[in-house]
Design a protein around this motif. Structure first.
Motif: not given
Length: 112
Positions: A1-14, A38-47
């Protein structure tokens, strides 16, 4: 899972193994001036090995990010030069003291 955390100002990859990797967008080429929306619009690539921001036209390799590669060689060199330019009161005081003594002492054969 990938997301941008507004609270900590980091992109998080689980990762699937339960480990997490976080990074500040200001380190990454192409994300420096991006808005939180814009950062919140992150997506995982198909691979499953990359991150993609359609609105920013940015693609990143997750393995490269984990290795600390946040852009091209030129970008990384710029990051490195910014890292060495940090100023603090202690650093300024030490530089003044070294200046009074004629600068940094030269290395001797014993120092190497």
């Amino acid at each position: 899972m990938e997301r941008y955390s507004w609270r900590i100002g980091r992109t998080v990859i689980e990762l699937q193994n339960g480990a997490s990797f976080l990074f500040p967008p200001e380190l990454v080429q192409g994300l420096v001036d991006a808005s939180p929306d814009d950062l919140a619009q992150v997506e995982l690539t198909p691979s499953g090995e990359g991150l993609h921001w359609e609105t920013l036209d940015v693609d990143l390799s997750i393995p490269s990010l984990i290795l600390g590669i946040f852009g091209t060689k030129a970008w990384m060199a710029e990051l490195g030069s910014r890292g060495g330019s940090v100023t603090s009161t202690a650093k300024a005081r030490a530089a003044r003291q070294n200046g009074k003594r004629g600068g940094r002492p030269r290395k001797t054969a014993q120092d190497t």
